[in-house]
Scaffold this motif. Structure first.
Motif, PDB file in Angstrom:
ATOM      1  N   THR A 141      -6.033  -3.464  -0.697  1.00  0.00           N
ATOM      2  CA  THR A 141      -5.924  -2.123  -0.101  1.00  0.00           C
ATOM      3  C   THR A 141      -4.476  -1.824   0.292  1.00  0.00           C
ATOM      4  O   THR A 141      -3.977  -0.708   0.088  1.00  0.00           O
ATOM      5  CB  THR A 141      -6.834  -2.023   1.127  1.00  0.00           C
ATOM      6  OG1 THR A 141      -8.163  -2.369   0.756  1.00  0.00           O
ATOM      7  CG2 THR A 141      -6.815  -0.598   1.686  1.00  0.00           C
ATOM      8  N   LEU A 142      -3.788  -2.842   0.835  1.00  0.00           N
ATOM      9  CA  LEU A 142      -2.386  -2.654   1.215  1.00  0.00           C
ATOM     10  C   LEU A 142      -1.521  -2.369  -0.013  1.00  0.00           C
ATOM     11  O   LEU A 142      -0.632  -1.512   0.023  1.00  0.00           O
ATOM     12  CB  LEU A 142      -1.885  -3.904   1.947  1.00  0.00           C
ATOM     13  CG  LEU A 142      -0.413  -3.889   2.372  1.00  0.00           C
ATOM     14  CD1 LEU A 142      -0.141  -2.730   3.317  1.00  0.00           C
ATOM     15  CD2 LEU A 142      -0.031  -5.214   3.025  1.00  0.00           C
ATOM     16  N   ALA A 143      -1.753  -3.082  -1.124  1.00  0.00           N
ATOM     17  CA  ALA A 143      -0.976  -2.844  -2.353  1.00  0.00           C
ATOM     18  C   ALA A 143      -1.190  -1.429  -2.865  1.00  0.00           C
ATOM     19  O   ALA A 143      -0.242  -0.754  -3.299  1.00  0.00           O
ATOM     20  CB  ALA A 143      -1.372  -3.875  -3.410  1.00  0.00           C
ATOM     21  N   LYS A 144      -2.437  -0.935  -2.830  1.00  0.00           N
ATOM     22  CA  LYS A 144      -2.715   0.436  -3.276  1.00  0.00           C
ATOM     23  C   LYS A 144      -2.006   1.444  -2.386  1.00  0.00           C
ATOM     24  O   LYS A 144      -1.462   2.451  -2.858  1.00  0.00           O
ATOM     25  CB  LYS A 144      -4.219   0.692  -3.279  1.00  0.00           C
ATOM     26  CG  LYS A 144      -4.959  -0.093  -4.359  1.00  0.00           C
ATOM     27  CD  LYS A 144      -6.447   0.232  -4.324  1.00  0.00           C
ATOM     28  CE  LYS A 144      -7.192  -0.538  -5.409  1.00  0.00           C
ATOM     29  NZ  LYS A 144      -8.655  -0.236  -5.385  1.00  0.00           N
ATOM     30  N   LEU A 145      -2.011   1.186  -1.053  1.00  0.00           N
ATOM     31  CA  LEU A 145      -1.346   2.094  -0.131  1.00  0.00           C
ATOM     32  C   LEU A 145       0.166   2.141  -0.394  1.00  0.00           C
ATOM     33  O   LEU A 145       0.769   3.220  -0.423  1.00  0.00           O
ATOM     34  CB  LEU A 145      -1.615   1.668   1.312  1.00  0.00           C
ATOM     35  CG  LEU A 145      -0.908   2.486   2.394  1.00  0.00           C
ATOM     36  CD1 LEU A 145      -1.347   3.941   2.331  1.00  0.00           C
ATOM     37  CD2 LEU A 145      -1.169   1.892   3.772  1.00  0.00           C
ATOM     38  N   LEU A 146       0.761   0.966  -0.585  1.00  0.00           N
ATOM     39  CA  LEU A 146       2.207   0.925  -0.856  1.00  0.00           C
ATOM     40  C   LEU A 146       2.541   1.645  -2.154  1.00  0.00           C
ATOM     41  O   LEU A 146       3.565   2.348  -2.256  1.00  0.00           O
ATOM     42  CB  LEU A 146       2.678  -0.529  -0.905  1.00  0.00           C
ATOM     43  CG  LEU A 146       2.651  -1.296   0.415  1.00  0.00           C
ATOM     44  CD1 LEU A 146       3.020  -2.758   0.190  1.00  0.00           C
ATOM     45  CD2 LEU A 146       3.607  -0.656   1.428  1.00  0.00           C
ATOM     46  N   GLN A 147       1.692   1.468  -3.181  1.00  0.00           N
ATOM     47  CA  GLN A 147       1.927   2.155  -4.447  1.00  0.00           C
ATOM     48  C   GLN A 147       1.837   3.663  -4.274  1.00  0.00           C
ATOM     49  O   GLN A 147       2.637   4.416  -4.833  1.00  0.00           O
ATOM     50  CB  GLN A 147       0.908   1.660  -5.477  1.00  0.00           C
ATOM     51  CG  GLN A 147       1.111   2.264  -6.870  1.00  0.00           C
ATOM     52  CD  GLN A 147       0.114   1.726  -7.867  1.00  0.00           C
ATOM     53  OE1 GLN A 147      -0.796   0.974  -7.510  1.00  0.00           O
ATOM     54  NE2 GLN A 147       0.257   2.103  -9.113  1.00  0.00           N
ATOM     55  N   LYS A 148       0.860   4.112  -3.483  1.00  0.00           N
ATOM     56  CA  LYS A 148       0.697   5.553  -3.270  1.00  0.00           C
ATOM     57  C   LYS A 148       1.870   6.116  -2.469  1.00  0.00           C
ATOM     58  O   LYS A 148       2.373   7.209  -2.756  1.00  0.00           O
ATOM     59  CB  LYS A 148      -0.613   5.816  -2.532  1.00  0.00           C
ATOM     60  CG  LYS A 148      -0.910   7.289  -2.317  1.00  0.00           C
ATOM     61  CD  LYS A 148      -2.256   7.497  -1.655  1.00  0.00           C
ATOM     62  CE  LYS A 148      -3.383   7.026  -2.565  1.00  0.00           C
ATOM     63  NZ  LYS A 148      -4.718   7.320  -2.015  1.00  0.00           N
TER      64      LYS A 148
END
Length: 595
Positions: free
Chosen positions: A523-530
């Motif tokens: 979830t953190l990786a997706k947030l950083l990508q967004k």
């Protein structure tokens, strides 16, 4: 007088650059060719002289071998052997016996025109022939006698005769064959210096020696035996080494050969100018070629520079006319130009002219509606003031009624709206850290009223960092995100902490910490990508990260990586523990707030 600025045109630059390039290329090519041909001619001359020297040295050795063979025959002559054997037994030769040696000497001397005289000595240095009383040790030095004894019967060449400098002296010891080759006496031979003249012999059949070629023969002590030069010039040549010598201010090529028989040195000399006679013609041809090439290139360069710059001058005149026209009239396009590159430039200019004409029309239309826009802007400024005045009225009404808690919330809302809406002109894009924290505090007070005891918040800031300039509205979106995804996601109470500290010189770190549910790694990786993608499209989905994307873009704009701080937001989160969002800002010297 023509000014440099008037001469510094593109045409003159092209002309000068091309011409200079051509001259430099031709000059270096000419120098290279001249040097290569000069070395070739000089090497050929040195090779020719070397061959001539080898031939002359071979002829010299042949002459010396002839004398050696002749003296060997004299030393082994039966009559000479018997006479010296008699002397060795202590019986002195009679006058008639000595006189008989004249016929023997004359016979052998007839075989060579170079022999000036022969001398025969007994073992005790007494002269037997010619018929006088001169002794050998009075005739030559004792060192010469010892040197003759050391070689045990071989012919020794001593060079110029000390007693008669116009002759060359050679000696050999006569060994008695019947006495086991014991020393029996000495044979001295004097030869004319002309016998060693090599110039006439060095030229073969059908060859002639040049008048500017010189030959020098020196003995083992460096004394000239025969030479085409004067005695002083010969000594000057022998004193120098190397392939080139200087005589009387003239440079000469020098080739030296040493005789294997005598150790004498044969030197052949040829003037350098004679070996490079053809180089003057080559130099003239190169200079003429450079001149013709330079003139031709000048004309071609002038033509080429004119073809390039003339269309550009036409385009410049058209552009100058457009500049002088201003907005009073439409801009005129430039006429078509033949050159491909300049035509492309001309087309680009014409497209720019068309676009500018359209912009002129747009500006004209905007001038008509400017007054209406200003009126609407004035009306838009009234609305915020109305909102602030209304909130102020609510505050005083609640104060009169004694509802201090609700009155505080109204004051917080008024300050929050005034902070957000105020400064529409863009003059307060930067604020101090104190202002930004006070705004976050007002937002937390309002959220406290909604969440009641579910929200606990704390602000920990270093007082020395409260004056640091910071972009406006950079902390409040992070606090809002912490409450929305951290505190509200918990079943029980949650906390939000704002920290402002400095661990590095010149760098301040601001962190927003919550103890919510946190995020797993995916979830953190997706947030950083967004966030890094920075989507500007609004989204109703909870957790879309639009506000944080906006913060990320502003941080990267104001604090790029090269500035020492920056690289945007740093997020650390663990599921069930909470989330930390922090970023770095630079501390300007003296805390001066940027404009």
């Amino acid at each position: 007088m023509v000014k440099w600025s008037e001469m510094n045109t593109l045409r003159n630059q092209i002309f000068a650059a091309f011409t200079l390039t051509m001259i430099v290329v031709l000059t270096f090519a000419g120098i290279y060719i001249y040097g290569q041909v000069s070395d070739l001619l000089r090497g050929s001359a040195e090779k020719h002289i070397q061959q001539t020297a080898v031939q002359a040295n071979g002829r010299l050795d042949a002459l010396l071998d002839q004398i050696d063979s002749l003296t060997t025959q004299v030393a082994t002559n039966d009559y000479v052997q018997k006479l010296l054997l008699q002397e060795a037994d202590g019986v002195r030769a009679a006058f008639a016996q000595r006189q008989s040696l004249l016929q023997i000497a004359s016979t052998y001397m007839a075989y060579s025109t170079g022999i000036r005289s022969m001398e025969l000595y007994a073992r005790d240095y007494r002269r037997l022939f010619p018929l006088d009383q001169t002794s050998l040790n009075a005739r030559v030095s004792q060192e010469m006698i010892w040197q003759t004894d050391r070689v045990k019967g071989r012919l020794v060449w001593f060079g110029l005769d000390p007693a008669q400098p116009d002759t060359v002296l050679a000696m050999r010891r006569i060994s008695l064959i019947d006495r086991g080759y014991a020393a029996g006496g000495y044979l001295a031979v004097r030869l004319s210096r002309d016998y060693f003249e090599m110039n006439e012999q060095a030229t073969g059949e059908g060859e002639t020696r040049g008048d500017d070629e010189y030959m020098l023969l020196a003995d083992g002590q460096g004394a000239p035996i025969t030479s085409d030069l004067t005695a002083e010039e010969a000594k000057e040549v022998l004193a120098q080494t190397g392939s080139t010598v200087s005589v009387g201010g003239e440079e000469l090529l020098s080739v030296r050969q040493q005789s294997r028989t005598t150790g004498w040195t044969l030197v052949l000399l040829t003037p350098v100018r004679a070996s490079t006679e053809g180089i003057s013609v080559l130099r003239t041809a190169i200079l003429v070629s450079i001149g013709i090439g330079a003139v031709a290139f000048l004309l071609l360069t002038l033509l080429l520079s004119t073809l390039i710059t003339r269309p550009m001058l036409k385009l410049m005149r058209t552009m100058r006319g457009a500049r002088l026209g201003g907005l009073k009239q439409n801009l005129s396009p430039s006429p078509t130009i033949a050159s491909l590159e300049i035509r492309e430039l001309n087309n680009t200019y014409n497209q720019m002219v068309t676009h500018m004409n359209e912009l002129i029309q747009v500006v004209y239309e905007k001038e008509i509606t400017q007054s209406r826009t200003e009126l609407k802007a004035l009306q838009a400024q009234i609305n915020p003031h109305f909102l602030f005045n209304t909130l102020e009225a609510f505050y005083w009404s609640l104060e009169d009624k004694g509802d201090e808690e609700l009155a505080g919330i109204v004051v917080a809302m008024s300050g929050l709206f005034r902070y957000v809406i105020g400064g529409a002109g863009g003059d307060d894009e930067w604020v101090t850290a104190r202002d930004e924290l006070e705004h976050a505090q007002r937002y937390l007070q309002i959220m406290k009223m909604r969440l009641i005891d579910r929200l606990v918040w704390h602000i920990a800031a270093d007082e020395g960092l409260m004056h640091v300039p910071i972009p406006k509205l950079i902390i409040q979106p992070l606090v809002e995100n912490a409450i929305l995804h951290g505190v509200e996601s918990r079943i029980g109470p949650g906390s939000v902490t704002i920290q402002v500290s400095s661990d590095k010189p010149g760098i301040a770190t601001i962190a927003v910490i919550d103890d919510g549910l946190g995020m797993d790694e995916e979830t953190l990786a997706k947030l950083l990508q967004k966030i890094d993608g920075g989507s500007r499209q609004p989204s109703s989905k909870k957790g879309a990260g639009v506000a944080m994307s906006n913060v990320q873009r502003r941080l990267k704009l104001y604090y790029p990586d090269a500035a020492g701080a920056g690289s945007g937001l740093h997020i650390e989160s663990k599921a069930g523990v909470g989330t930390i969002v922090r970023f770095d800002i630079t501390i300007p010297p003296g805390g001066v707030e940027p404009l």
